[in-house]
Design an enzyme around this catalytic site. Structure first.
Site, PDB file in Angstrom:
ATOM      1  N   ASN A 123       0.952  -1.083   0.048  1.00  0.00           N
ATOM      2  CA  ASN A 123       0.102   0.181  -0.040  1.00  0.00           C
ATOM      3  C   ASN A 123       0.993   1.226   0.038  1.00  0.00           C
ATOM      4  OD1 ASN A 123      -1.917   1.860   0.278  1.00  0.00           O
ATOM      5  ND2 ASN A 123      -3.435   0.244   1.527  1.00  0.00           N
ATOM      6  N   ASP A 124       1.463   1.806   1.036  1.00  0.00           N
ATOM      7  CA  ASP A 124       2.120   2.757   1.238  1.00  0.00           C
ATOM      8  C   ASP A 124       3.404   2.879   0.233  1.00  0.00           C
ATOM      9  OD1 ASP A 124       0.187   3.705   2.972  1.00  0.00           O
ATOM     10  OD2 ASP A 124       1.400   2.877   4.604  1.00  0.00           O
ATOM     11  N   VAL A 125       3.865   1.837   0.044  1.00  0.00           N
ATOM     12  CA  VAL A 125       5.272   1.968  -0.564  1.00  0.00           C
ATOM     13  C   VAL A 125       5.010   2.082  -2.191  1.00  0.00           C
ATOM     14  CG1 VAL A 125       6.436   0.309   1.177  1.00  0.00           C
ATOM     15  CG2 VAL A 125       5.130  -0.547  -0.859  1.00  0.00           C
ATOM     16  N   VAL A 126       3.902   1.961  -2.536  1.00  0.00           N
ATOM     17  CA  VAL A 126       3.456   2.056  -3.947  1.00  0.00           C
ATOM     18  C   VAL A 126       2.791   3.250  -4.291  1.00  0.00           C
ATOM     19  CG1 VAL A 126       4.001  -0.029  -4.633  1.00  0.00           C
ATOM     20  CG2 VAL A 126       1.668   0.530  -4.006  1.00  0.00           C
ATOM     21  N   ALA A 182       0.112   4.044   6.932  1.00  0.00           N
ATOM     22  CA  ALA A 182      -0.002   5.511   7.259  1.00  0.00           C
ATOM     23  C   ALA A 182      -1.223   6.182   7.309  1.00  0.00           C
ATOM     24  CB  ALA A 182       0.768   6.236   6.107  1.00  0.00           C
TER      25      ALA A 182
END
Length: 467
Positions: free
Chosen positions: A393-396, A434
């Site tokens: 999720n947050d890493v993309v 996040a």
């Protein structure tokens, strides 16, 4: 110490360094782990004669020590074999806490024994004892909280007004008591007990305001604390292998902490005191993002994958929760039979501990040469036909470079949105750690494949086989 024992400890130190060197690559990580474990066993056995030769230890209970070593080895092996791969971060936190607690106990008991001995204590011996007691205690209690957060308890940051001031005050009192004990080490144990209790409380107070998303960094930092506490113990009981091993763990843990913070474009102080994730997702609400969510079915996704030339898989914590790594490997193999080039893009902070995705994919026997680091894969993402995002999720999230108001703005991400087509596998539209909306889900080239990752991947494998 005899010359033979000194040579053994030098050899152990060399093996520790070689083990860490091998751990730097997925191809040699298993060998590195075995080498370091063997070195630790040799160090344990060599410590017994070292303590026997030490002054005042002539009545050493060898049988009791061997029994303790065997019990520890048995419990460690049982834990390592029985824990699920999704629970590896919790196991790391638990083992790290035990190490810190043991280091604090050794240093504390030595301090109490030596402070009332006829020889007394000097500053050079009192400093490492008090240092190991403080650092080991806060690592123990902090690791317990990190374990509970990874288990889903207290996952959100717990803060209150003036918390940083309160924590700073505790830290000052702890250091003041340590200085007092160095100058007056023959006083009663009350001051020492209060200092140790404050260190335990400080570990809790330090980790509670940190969100579950930052636990990989916290575990790495606490791991470095435990290493330094063990090094302090090495000076206390004159054990060279503990000094070397503790220093290696302390320095490598510190470097890893800094590298992970760099990967998130956040300073360590922001991780420790920023209460990241406590906003509850108010920033970047869905209504502020252009575009709509476009679902896709498994058979449609399979066609896109089967007729692609290049596919990049981005695994995340959702893949770990679904235990879908073996289905990912099956899909990769099937696509390979269709002549599709498959690679895996690994973000340095994906999952719940450093290297979490590498461990899962290695368990499924995914070839190491298919794993690509973020810096390596990003320049070629615009030449990717299909990017398959599994539970990440947050890493993309493109908000990291599109939205200056986003709490993750500036964080390096895997640029999945540059691929010609992006397929995101998720159970729902729930936000990541996040707590913010993911801009990627609303892009024109993104399709959402909703459902359990393992079940969806099984359907994809079957559909690709029939293509």
């Amino acid at each position: 110490m005899t010359s033979t024992l000194a040579l053994i400890f030098i050899g152990v130190a060399v093996l520790f360094i070689l083990g860490m060197k091998f751990l730097s690559s997925p191809k040699t990580a298993r060998s590195g782990n075995l080498i370091a474990a063997a070195a630790m066993l040799v160090a344990l056995l060599a410590t017994i004669p070292l303590m026997r030769f030490a002054e005042g230890h002539e009545q050493l209970n060898i049988l009791l020590m061997i029994a303790g070593i065997l019990i520890g080895l048995g419990l460690g092996a049982f834990g390592a074999y029985s824990v699920k791969m999704t629970s590896m971060p919790q196991m790391v936190a638990a083992f790290n806490g035990l190490g810190g607690g043991a280091a604090a106990l050794v240093a504390g008991l030595e301090f109490l024994r030596c402070s009332h001995s006829p020889e007394g204590l000097t500053a050079s011996t009192a400093v490492p004892m008090l240092f190991a007691t403080l650092i080991g205690s806060l690592s123990f209690s902090g690791s317990i909280i990190a374990y509970l957060k990874l288990e889903g308890k207290f996952e959100k940051p717990y803060t209150f007004p003036g918390q940083n001031f309160f924590n700073g005050l505790i830290l000052l009192v702890m250091l003041g008591l340590a200085a007092y004990l160095m100058a007056n080490h023959q006083v009663g144990p009350a001051a020492f007990i209060i200092m140790s209790a404050l260190a335990l409380f400080f570990g809790i107070a330090m980790v509670m305001p940190i969100g579950g998303a930052d636990m990989p960094v916290v575990i790495s930092l606490l791991n470095s604390f435990t290493g330094l506490a063990v090094a302090g113990d090495g000076f206390v009981i004159h054990n060279l292998s503990m000094i070397v091993a503790g220093t290696l763990v302390g320095s490598s843990g510190t470097l890893l902490t800094l590298l992970m913070c760099k990967a998130m474009n956040r300073p360590v102080t922001n991780v420790l005191f920023g209460a990241f994730g406590s906003s509850g997702g108010s920033v970047g609400a869905a209504e502020g993002i252009a575009g709509t969510v476009k679902p896709i079915q498994a058979d449609e996704a399979a066609l896109l994958l089967a007729y692609a030339q290049r596919v990049v898989v981005v695994p995340g914590y959702g893949m770990a929760v679904a235990q879908a790594q073996h289905q990912v490997r099956e899909l990769s193999d099937e696509l390979g039979k269709h002549g599709v080039e498959v690679q895996f893009a690994i973000h340095p902070v994906a999952g719940r501990m450093p290297g979490h995705m590498n461990v899962l994919l290695a368990e499924a026997d995914v070839p190491y040469d298919q794993l690509q680091e973020m810096e390596t894969i990003n320049p070629s993402m615009d030449r990717v036909d299909v990017c398959l995002v599994i539970g990440a999720n947050d890493v993309v999230n493109p908000a990291a470079h599109e939205d200056k108001t986003s709490p993750i703005y500036g964080m390096p991400i895997i640029k999945a949105e540059h691929a010609k087509t992006v397929i995101v596998m998720k159970r729902s539209m729930a936000k990541g750690f996040a707590g913010i909306e993911n801009h990627l889900f609303y892009k024109d080239n993104t399709r959402m494949l909703f459902g359990d990752a393992k079940e969806s991947l099984t359907k994809l494998v079957q559909a690709v086989q029939q293509t």
